[in-house]
Design a protein around this motif. Structure first.
Motif, PDB file in Angstrom:
ATOM      1  N   ASN A  99      10.082  12.634   0.244  1.00 38.02           N
ATOM      2  CA  ASN A  99      10.649  11.295   0.292  1.00 38.02           C
ATOM      3  C   ASN A  99      10.353  10.687   1.652  1.00 38.02           C
ATOM      4  O   ASN A  99      10.515  11.358   2.680  1.00 38.02           O
ATOM      5  N   GLU A 119       3.989   1.437  -1.063  1.00 39.82           N
ATOM      6  CA  GLU A 119       4.663   1.491  -2.369  1.00 39.82           C
ATOM      7  C   GLU A 119       3.731   2.048  -3.444  1.00 39.82           C
ATOM      8  O   GLU A 119       4.153   2.833  -4.300  1.00 39.82           O
ATOM      9  N   MET A 120       2.462   1.641  -3.417  1.00 40.72           N
ATOM     10  CA  MET A 120       1.482   2.118  -4.408  1.00 40.72           C
ATOM     11  C   MET A 120       1.297   3.626  -4.317  1.00 40.72           C
ATOM     12  O   MET A 120       1.219   4.328  -5.324  1.00 40.72           O
ATOM     13  N   TYR A 121       1.230   4.121  -3.074  1.00 39.70           N
ATOM     14  CA  TYR A 121       1.111   5.569  -2.878  1.00 39.70           C
ATOM     15  C   TYR A 121       2.293   6.295  -3.520  1.00 39.70           C
ATOM     16  O   TYR A 121       2.129   7.316  -4.189  1.00 39.70           O
ATOM     17  N   GLN A 122       3.505   5.740  -3.295  1.00 43.57           N
ATOM     18  CA  GLN A 122       4.702   6.388  -3.831  1.00 43.57           C
ATOM     19  C   GLN A 122       4.713   6.356  -5.360  1.00 43.57           C
ATOM     20  O   GLN A 122       5.108   7.326  -6.002  1.00 43.57           O
ATOM     21  N   LEU A 123       4.281   5.220  -5.933  1.00 39.09           N
ATOM     22  CA  LEU A 123       4.233   5.114  -7.397  1.00 39.09           C
ATOM     23  C   LEU A 123       3.252   6.111  -8.000  1.00 39.09           C
ATOM     24  O   LEU A 123       3.428   6.586  -9.115  1.00 39.09           O
ATOM     25  N   GLN A 124       2.205   6.433  -7.242  1.00 33.13           N
ATOM     26  CA  GLN A 124       1.219   7.416  -7.696  1.00 33.13           C
ATOM     27  C   GLN A 124       1.660   8.848  -7.423  1.00 33.13           C
ATOM     28  O   GLN A 124       0.936   9.802  -7.688  1.00 33.13           O
ATOM     29  N   GLY A 125       2.884   8.972  -6.851  1.00 34.53           N
ATOM     30  CA  GLY A 125       3.400  10.305  -6.538  1.00 34.53           C
ATOM     31  C   GLY A 125       2.848  10.882  -5.257  1.00 34.53           C
ATOM     32  O   GLY A 125       2.964  12.080  -4.990  1.00 34.53           O
ATOM     33  N   ARG A 126       2.227  10.031  -4.428  1.00 31.19           N
ATOM     34  CA  ARG A 126       1.656  10.479  -3.159  1.00 31.19           C
ATOM     35  C   ARG A 126       2.511   9.984  -2.002  1.00 31.19           C
ATOM     36  O   ARG A 126       2.741   8.790  -1.870  1.00 31.19           O
ATOM     37  N   LYS A 129      15.659  -1.378   0.757  1.00 31.46           N
ATOM     38  CA  LYS A 129      14.360  -1.615   1.393  1.00 31.46           C
ATOM     39  C   LYS A 129      14.445  -1.555   2.917  1.00 31.46           C
ATOM     40  O   LYS A 129      13.448  -1.295   3.588  1.00 31.46           O
ATOM     41  N   ARG A 179       0.824  -1.202   0.000  1.00 31.32           N
ATOM     42  CA  ARG A 179       0.000   0.000   0.000  1.00 31.32           C
ATOM     43  C   ARG A 179       0.869   1.266   0.000  1.00 31.32           C
ATOM     44  O   ARG A 179       0.614   2.211  -0.739  1.00 31.32           O
TER      45      ARG A 179
END
Length: 631
Positions: free
Chosen positions: A226, A56-63, A443, A54
């Motif tokens: 970051n 990681e997904m936020y980061q991929l979406q730029g959030r 990681k 979850r």
């Protein structure tokens, strides 16, 4: 009759069905026998992976979604839900959000704080600790939590190591401030949680909060670019002596906040926090955990064993936090009628002994003990999700894939890992104690300490199993059994644990040798029956032509050391034994303990009731062992 049977004949099962059924039953029995924790491990691992995915997904979406972002969202979503309950007063999510806005507005108007600046916070457990923390975080500041037990020279070291622009002090800690104010760096602006100040150079905060606006601070002030950027400094004791400022990133705060959720807590839970907020267990796991769940927290100024269960009953507490000592204190209380008439279902913490664990369950009812392991600055964590008594957690093949660690052989005399003829470290066998090391990678990073690069480098082991690999040295000895349960065994180096705190022996000895009649001080921890951790003991060499002044020793340690770091026992020797590498010999002293029947040297005991070091006689020794003398 045959027609009747032909009409109502039972259907014949295909020949493969009984075989398949027997196979399923056999597989189930084999799994129960050989892999009894398979499903529990799988559920826990899936939970950990889901949370990581979850983020990681936020980061991929730029959030980049931080714990503070989650709190602000909750204040909008459930404004009237209690977030904090303190001394009977309820502070809702909206209340805490608005007061933290006020504090942010005060510093925005009355100081030159910039995003990324550090502010040190010296406060006890109270709602304004959280208000100030959140308010400064809304300005994008890094907040350094100072241990209010630390005094004088050590406190000055803590402040200077994190290089704050501002120091905020609670109203009940003005005495501690007075001790350091004249020696504080001139560029540190001091603010106190009061309406007026007796110090000419100190700013007041309370009056300005009341006059400030509740308007929210623009989101770009707090937004993180970051998850690895610093957000907190939390101080930890180590082998170097004085406390070190561990750098805590947004990622570490998110991981800490997920702990209660991983153990099965929910938004309906009420969490009771009696541990000090400067501690990562209370701030990250406790307060952060409440935010992750959207739950309610009952905050206590200071732990009270006599009020603990009545508080739990009064506030309908369902989750408690502990350290091992806390559980022992509760078990040491006189039995009260109805003491297990409560709603507590989870107890989350670390450091509880096996016998205390069992007694706690027997006495206080069906509470699931959720033991975990994790250093404030570390990059490895274990969680005992199965409830196995004595264990700090479990591991398996899949867990080690995501969080690689090993237990390696350690040389206690040389105080370093053992390396073979090729220069590589060697893993211990199951059932053997080994030094816990955790691989440092993208990681699982290690962020180190603020203010001193050397301290960060000392915690890393390089070229462990192959050229170029890097591991975090936890400083803890662990044992992994044949079922892959992990058990804490001991600390290495110059630290021991007492009253739930790490005590650095070099810090204690440095304070003692400041006395002009002390030649040398060798500090170590000794085991005391029925007590968690190890009590501090100092072996002293008195300078020639001088005499031991016990009154001065007492005054020195209580003035310059936290109460948990003051040596409980003193031993006066004529000669200090050294190791082959010219280090003070501790192992024999630790083994000999504090028994006047077997030790010829003069021994003394810190009697808090008399506020003095007194002669440790056989009678006093027996009173300590029997529990008649409180430590």
């Amino acid at each position: 009759m045959s027609g009747w049977y032909d009409l109502y004949a039972l259907p014949v099962l295909p020949s493969w069905v009984p075989g398949a059924a027997a196979g399923v039953v056999s597989l189930h029995l084999i799994q129960k026998l050989l892999f009894p924790y398979f499903w529990a491990d799988l559920r826990y691992l899936l939970k950990v992976l889901m949370y990581g995915l979850r983020v990681e997904m936020y980061q991929l979406q730029g959030r980049i979604v931080t714990v503070l972002d989650k709190f602000v969202k909750l204040a909008e979503k459930q404004p009237h839900k209690p977030f904090l309950i303190y001394e009977g007063k309820v502070h809702t999510y909206r209340d805490v959000d608005r007061r933290s806005n006020r504090i942010a507005q005060v510093f925005l108007q009355h100081s030159a704080l910039k995003k990324g600046d550090t502010v040190a916070l010296l406060m006890g457990n109270e709602p304004d600790f959280i208000h100030v923390w959140f308010g400064l975080a809304k300005l994008g500041c890094v907040v350094a939590f100072l241990n209010f037990n630390v005094r004088s020279r050590s406190l000055l070291h803590c402040v200077s190591s994190c290089k704050p622009k501002i120091l905020v002090v609670g109203a009940d800690l003005l005495g501690t401030l007075e001790e350091i104010l004249s020696n504080l760096q001139k560029d540190v602006s001091v603010w106190i949680m009061s309406k007026d100040s007796a110090f000419p150079s100190v700013h007041t905060l309370l009056d300005k909060i009341e006059a400030a606006s509740e308007d929210p601070i623009p989101v770009n002030r707090r937004s993180a670019n970051n998850l690895k950027s610093s957000v907190l400094y939390i101080f930890t004791s180590g082998t170097t002596g004085l406390p070190k400022a561990a750098i805590i990133s947004h990622m570490q705060v998110l991981k800490g906040a997920a702990g209660l959720w991983a153990f099965g807590a929910s938004a309906e839970d009420i969490i009771y926090i009696t541990l000090p907020l400067y501690h990562s267990a209370a701030s990250l796991l406790g307060i952060g955990g409440c935010i992750e769940l959207g739950a309610t927290c009952v905050l206590k100024k200071k732990f009270s064993a006599s009020q603990f269960w009545s508080d739990c009953k009064k506030y309908n507490v369902t989750v408690i936090q502990y350290i091992g000592e806390l559980c022992r204190y509760l078990c040491s209380q006189p039995v009260k009628e109805g003491e297990n008439d409560h709603k507590v279902r989870l107890a989350v913490g670390n450091g509880v002994r096996n016998d205390v664990w069992r007694e706690f369950l027997d006495r206080f009812g069906a509470v699931k003990i959720c033991e975990f392991y994790g250093a404030t600055e570390g990059n490895i964590c274990f969680m005992n999700h199965t409830g196995k008594i004595g264990s700090v957690g479990r591991t398996n093949f899949f867990y080690k894939l995501f969080f690689p660690f090993d237990l390696i052989k350690y040389d206690f005399q040389k105080d370093q890992p053992i390396r073979n003829t090729h220069g590589w470290c060697e893993k211990v066998k199951k059932g053997e104690a080994g030094l816990l090391i955790s691989k440092v990678n993208a990681k699982n990073p290690f962020f180190g300490y603020a203010g001193n690069k050397r301290h960060t480098e000392k915690k890393l082991l390089c070229d462990v199993f192959k050229k170029g690999d890097i591991y975090f040295n936890t400083g803890d000895l662990m044992v992994q059994d044949h079922e892959n349960f992990l058990y804490f065994w001991d600390r290495i180096g110059d630290t021991f644990r007492w009253k739930g705190e790490n005590v650095a022996t070099t810090e204690v000895s440095d304070v003692i040798v400041m006395l002009d009649f002390i030649q040398e001080a060798n500090v170590y921890g000794v085991s005391v029956p029925d007590h968690e951790g190890k009590a501090g003991m100092a072996s002293l060499i008195v300078k020639q032509n001088t005499s031991l002044d016990l009154e001065q020793v007492y005054k020195q340690v209580v003035t310059y050391l936290p109460s948990y770091a003051c040596p409980l026992f003193l031993r006066v020797q004529k000669k200090m034994e050294m190791t082959g590498t010219f280090k003070q010999q501790k192992f024999q002293l630790v083994d000999e303990g504090f028994n006047p029947s077997t030790i010829a040297d003069p021994l003394y005991f810190l009697d808090n009731s008399k506020k003095a070091y007194v002669l440790l006689t056989k009678e006093v020794h027996e009173m300590i062992l029997s529990g008649k003398l409180k430590l």
